[in-house]
Structures are given as C-alpha cells and as structure tokens.
Design a protein around this motif. Structure first.
Motif, mmCIF file in Angstrom:
data_model
loop_
_atom_site.group_PDB
_atom_site.id
_atom_site.type_symbol
_atom_site.label_atom_id
_atom_site.label_comp_id
_atom_site.label_asym_id
_atom_site.label_seq_id
_atom_site.Cartn_x
_atom_site.Cartn_y
_atom_site.Cartn_z
ATOM 1 N N GLY A 199 30.210 -59.197 -12.050
ATOM 2 C CA GLY A 199 30.776 -60.303 -11.271
ATOM 3 C C GLY A 199 31.216 -61.456 -12.158
ATOM 4 O O GLY A 199 31.012 -61.432 -13.379
ATOM 5 N N THR A 203 30.202 -64.530 -12.794
ATOM 6 C CA THR A 203 29.277 -65.228 -13.693
ATOM 7 C C THR A 203 28.852 -64.307 -14.842
ATOM 8 O O THR A 203 28.494 -64.775 -15.916
ATOM 9 C CB THR A 203 28.007 -65.712 -12.947
ATOM 10 O OG1 THR A 203 27.607 -64.686 -12.050
ATOM 11 C CG2 THR A 203 28.261 -66.985 -12.180
ATOM 12 N N ASP A 254 33.101 -55.673 -5.761
ATOM 13 C CA ASP A 254 31.992 -54.749 -5.457
ATOM 14 C C ASP A 254 32.553 -53.490 -4.795
ATOM 15 O O ASP A 254 32.133 -52.364 -5.089
ATOM 16 C CB ASP A 254 30.999 -55.384 -4.467
ATOM 17 C CG ASP A 254 30.395 -56.683 -4.969
ATOM 18 O OD1 ASP A 254 30.250 -56.834 -6.196
ATOM 19 O OD2 ASP A 254 30.067 -57.542 -4.127
ATOM 20 N N GLY A 297 18.995 -58.535 -7.954
ATOM 21 C CA GLY A 297 19.173 -57.624 -6.829
ATOM 22 C C GLY A 297 19.298 -58.325 -5.493
ATOM 23 O O GLY A 297 19.493 -59.543 -5.425
ATOM 24 N N LYS A 348 26.012 -62.643 0.493
ATOM 25 C CA LYS A 348 27.180 -62.573 -0.381
ATOM 26 C C LYS A 348 26.980 -61.663 -1.592
ATOM 27 O O LYS A 348 27.935 -61.286 -2.274
ATOM 28 C CB LYS A 348 27.448 -64.010 -0.859
ATOM 29 C CG LYS A 348 28.721 -64.216 -1.594
ATOM 30 C CD LYS A 348 28.737 -65.619 -2.192
ATOM 31 C CE LYS A 348 29.851 -65.749 -3.199
ATOM 32 N NZ LYS A 348 29.498 -66.703 -4.256
HETATM 33 P P1 ADP Z 1 29.167 -62.025 -8.295
HETATM 34 O O1 ADP Z 1 30.105 -63.059 -8.817
HETATM 35 O O2 ADP Z 1 28.324 -61.384 -9.344
HETATM 36 O O3 ADP Z 1 29.845 -61.033 -7.398
HETATM 37 P P2 ADP Z 1 28.215 -63.465 -5.978
HETATM 38 O O4 ADP Z 1 28.175 -64.946 -6.130
HETATM 39 O O5 ADP Z 1 29.335 -62.879 -5.207
HETATM 40 O O6 ADP Z 1 28.096 -62.820 -7.431
HETATM 41 O O7 ADP Z 1 26.853 -62.944 -5.327
HETATM 42 C C1 ADP Z 1 25.617 -63.333 -5.873
HETATM 43 C C2 ADP Z 1 25.049 -64.487 -5.084
HETATM 44 O O8 ADP Z 1 24.773 -64.052 -3.753
HETATM 45 C C3 ADP Z 1 23.711 -64.974 -5.559
HETATM 46 O O9 ADP Z 1 23.843 -65.911 -6.605
HETATM 47 C C4 ADP Z 1 23.084 -65.561 -4.303
HETATM 48 O O10 ADP Z 1 23.194 -66.955 -4.240
HETATM 49 C C5 ADP Z 1 23.898 -64.985 -3.171
HETATM 50 N N1 ADP Z 1 23.074 -64.300 -2.163
HETATM 51 C C6 ADP Z 1 23.181 -64.451 -0.826
HETATM 52 N N2 ADP Z 1 22.293 -63.718 -0.171
HETATM 53 C C7 ADP Z 1 21.576 -63.053 -1.105
HETATM 54 C C8 ADP Z 1 20.495 -62.125 -1.061
HETATM 55 N N3 ADP Z 1 19.948 -61.717 0.096
HETATM 56 N N4 ADP Z 1 20.028 -61.649 -2.223
HETATM 57 C C9 ADP Z 1 20.552 -62.040 -3.403
HETATM 58 N N5 ADP Z 1 21.559 -62.920 -3.504
HETATM 59 C C10 ADP Z 1 22.077 -63.423 -2.385
#
Ligand code: ADP
Ligand code: ASP
Ligand code: MG
Length: 445
Positions: free
Chosen positions: A7, A9, A207, A230, A262
């Motif tokens: 992702g 980050t 994803d 996770g 998310k």
């Molecule tokens: P990436 O850029 O890696 O796709 P995202 O920001 O889309 O990451 O998704 C990761 C974020 O999802 C986490 O930092 C967290 O704040 C959020 N999140 C929301 N619900 C959950 C959950 N149930 N478990 C883990 N993370 C969650």
C-alpha cells in the motif's frame, strides 16, 4: 507463485520501497508478482490536481504536479546510481510530461469527466512502480515491469471499473511466466477498457488488483502489506487497544471491508474465494510480526471484529397499503434499481420499510418515486456499525450485551445480515466513534 501488494505507506519513500523489495526477495526461491499502490498521498494529490484543473486553476494544478515530480525524482536519487538512475529519471520525466499536458488540456477546457479523471489518477501507480522497478534492477534482481493497463481489462465504469475476468485472466497468464527468482512489478488500482481507455478500480483498489493477479495465476497466497498488523478487532485509529484477528473467513472479511474496514478493499475477497487462495494482511514495518490470514474457514465463533461507515442516509417508507399486500417490497426496490442505487440494510415492519443507502446522487428522484408508494421520510448523517462473526446468535447474551453497552445511544435501525455473520446498527453519525469504543470495550477488553 505468490502475489504481494504494498500500500501507499509501504512505498512512501526509498527506505520503505527497499523494505518492500526485501520482503519480496525472501520469497524469490519462487516467482513473485509485486503489486504496488502509488506512494502515500499521491492519489489524493492527483485528485486535488483534477479539481484544480476543473476549476481552471492552472497555477495550483501545476504546482502540485511539480511537487509530485520533485518527490519522485528525489526518491530515485536516494537509491539509484549510474544508468539505472538515468533511465529511471528519463522514464519519470516522460510520464510527468504526459501528465502535465493532460492537466493543461483539462485546465483549458475546465472539464474533467470520469474518463479523464482515471487517465490522470493512473499516473500515481505508474510513478511508484517505475521507481520500484529500477531499484529492483539496481539490486540485481530479475525484474520485469508489467503495465496493469494491458493486464486488467475492465468495463467502462470509469472511477469504479470492474474487471472482465475472462479477458484479464488470459492477459495475465500470457504475460507472467513461472520462473524461480523472477520478480514482476505491476501497478495496483489501474486497468483499461477493451478499447484501451485507462480505468481505475475505485479508491483502495490495489488490494483488488492483487487478488485479480492471484486468482489468474492460481497463486499460493496473496499478501496485502500495509501499515498495521493485519485486520484488527476494529480500526486502531478509533480504538488504540484494538488487537489483530489472526484468522478470519472470506465472508467475515468481505463483510468488514464492505462496512468500512478500510484495511482491505471490499472487492478484494471475491477473486480469492473462487480459487480458494489464502489472503494474508501484514505489516511492512513489522514483517515478522503477527498478521491475519483469511481463508474459507476459520476456527472459533462469536464476534470477530467491528467496522463502521459514515455518510449513510436512512429512508423510511410508510404505507397502510403494505398490510397483507404482495408486490409492495418489489415495487420499492424497483425504484432503487431504476436509479442504480444499492441498498445496504433493510428492515420491515407491518407498515414501514426502512432502508439505508450510501450513494445519494439520485436521492431526490428516488424520494419522488417512492412517494407514489407511501409516506417517505429521509434521515441524513447516519452511520452503520457492523459487528461481524460466525454464529453470533448462538450466544444468547450477545444481543443483550450489544444493547446494554450502547443503551443511551439512539439506534435507528437494526439488521441481521442474511449471511448470519453480522449484526448491523444504524446510529447518528456523530456517535459512531463513541459507539465503537463502547462495543469494543464490551467484547474485546
Ligand atoms: P494501504 O495504503 O496499505 O492500502 P489503508 O490506509 O488503505 O492502507 O488501510 C490500512 C488502514 O486501515 C489502517 O491504517 C487502519 O487505520 C485502517 N483500518 C480500518 N479498520 C481496520 C481494521 N479493522 N483493522 C486494521 N486496520 C483498519
Ligand atoms: N492509490 C489508490 C488509492 O489511494 C489505490 C490504492 O492505494 O489502493 O486509492
Ligand atoms: Mg488500502
């Protein structure tokens, strides 16, 4: 064969890109397909650029493009040398020149259709994968750059496109060869129509790209590398002591994603289910740490996690005609079908049907059509909270605990999903965090 998706980050700078490549390298006794998002905040910035272009504000649009170019070029300089640096800069500059002309054209026209938006948004992933590709070469890896626009063939629903799997699978299988040590680097999020117009799969869609590749290649596993350990018991940004859910089923994960978690895009699970490919969700900054594995079955039952989403509108239709009448519900749902609006939750009583929707683009027309069927009341600024787990109802104390923990919060609607794995509640939007905190405290602390 393994597919790893990183992702925004996880590819935010040279250091993280190297971490991503380190993680891939560990699995290079086989073949790895690395799917990458744009660097963090780049897609948001591309959206700001389209908005500025639409408003005719060339100065803002172009200064954002310049800053974006600087960030990518400086990342290239952080970890590339010699010919790799030269080639990478050349490739980035060619792409940035294309982006600039597109932005100038749109600014001039003050127009930005969804089709143009997609053409613009796709640049983020093209930039990040260009950097990853040259860094992989610099590290001496056997890397191949894949252009996902040639691989993921979609319908023409720009900004929310859906793959045509038959064509997509064929393209991917033709392009990717199983070869130990081979690393393919592909963009998440982007695709194109059969005619070749660039599309995107919706925000967070990388994803989904990962499982599209995974299913096409019958991968052993799809790994989603992100910034948390996770899938957790709820969003760790809302509840600091949320903990990782080590095992979860496809259905539970899909439900959580759909209702706002998310951490994975809602469509991600679908391709994996068909081919029964395990999906894991892992933390790039803690590669050996605890993670979540999503499979067809998972041990244990009862509540697994809580998700929530905002900006929900509740529509109530009340009519005495509903008493003992058949065809009434279908008449109501025809209205939503006609206006291409999907209904998330439904609850009915003798005379009232309550429904929630997220997309309010056609709300005025929907209300007008529903008024022919009964009295219509619309309530905005609602949120859905979704408690997900297997056989929630087997524990008779479950509902009592839910309602006693939020007894002073006005719950406007309750729905048990047909899949029997979720209990959904509609609450006022400004009470979502408080409700989740209390529910999480009740079940997980
Ligand atoms: P990436 O850029 O890696 O796709 P995202 O920001 O889309 O990451 O998704 C990761 C974020 O999802 C986490 O930092 C967290 O704040 C959020 N999140 C929301 N619900 C959950 C959950 N149930 N478990 C883990 N993370 C969650
Ligand atoms: N870059 C896209 C977004 O930010 C896709 C993704 O990261 O999954 O929405
Ligand atoms: Mg994401």
């Amino acid at each position: 064969m393994i597919v790893m998706k990183f992702g925004g980050t996880s590819v935010q700078n040279a250091h993280f890109m190297d971490k991503a490549l380190d993680i891939a390298q560990v699995r290079l006794s086989g073949t790895v397909v690395l799917v990458s998002s744009a660097m963090s905040k780049i897609t948001d910035s591309l959206i700001a650029i389209t908005n500025a272009a639409e408003a005719g504000d060339e100065e803002t649009a172009m200064s954002l493009v310049e800053a974006m170019q600087e960030r990518h070029i400086s990342t290239a300089r952080d970890f590339l040398t010699g010919e790799n640096l030269e080639e990478c800069e050349k490739s980035l500059i060619t792409r940035f020149t294309r982006l600039s002309s597109l932005v100038k054209g749109l600014t001039l026209l003050r127009e930005c259709s969804d089709r143009s938006r997609d053409a613009l948004m796709a640049f983020g992933e093209l930039f990040s994968t260009t950097l990853l590709y040259y860094r992989a070469l610099e590290r001496g890896m056997d890397a191949i750059f894949l252009d996902s626009r040639q691989m993921v063939i979609t319908d023409g629903n720009f900004t929310e496109a859906y793959p045509i799997f038959e064509l997509t699978n064929k393209r991917i299988r033709e392009a990717v060869e199983v070869k130990p040590g081979r690393l393919y680097i592909a963009q998440g999020f982007i695709g194109s129509t059969e005619e070749g117009a660039t599309t995107t799969l919706g925000r967070g869609g990388s994803d989904f790209t990962a499982t599209i590749y995974g299913a096409a290649l019958d991968a052993e596993e799809v790994q989603i590398w992100t910034d948390v350990n996770g899938i957790m018991t709820t969003d760790p940004r809302i509840v600091k002591n949320a903990i990782t859910v080590p095992r979860i089923t496809y259905d539970e994960a899909a439900e959580l994603a759909y209702f706002g978690a998310k951490v994975v895009h809602p469509s991600t699970i679908r391709p994996a289910v068909l081919e029964k490919i395990p999906v894991s969700v892992r933390n790039t900054a803690d590669a050996a740490g605890i993670c979540t594995t999503i499979t067809e079955e998972a041990p244990g039952e009862g509540i697994r996690a809580i998700a929530g989403k905002k900006n929900i509108t509740l529509i109530n239709v009340t009519s005495s005609k509903m008493l003992n009448a058949y065809g009434f519900l279908s008449a109501i749902f025809r209205v939503f079908e006609h206006h291409e609006t999907s209904v998330d939750l439904v609850a009915t009583s003798e005379v009232t049907v309550s429904m929630t929707i997220e997309n309010t683009d056609s709300i005025d027309m929907i209300v007008k059509d529903l008024e022919a069927l009964g009295d219509v009341k619309v309530e905005t600024d609602k949120a859905i909270i979704c408690l997900v787990g297997l056989n929630l109802w087997r524990d008779s104390a479950f509902t009592a605990r839910v309602f006693s923990s939020i007894q002073d919060i006005p719950v406007r609607m309750i729905s048990l999903g047909s899949s029997d794995i979720n209990l959904s509640l509609v609450v006022p939007q400004d009470m979502i965090e408080e409700s989740i905190l209390r529910l999480h405290g009740e079940f997980f602390s």
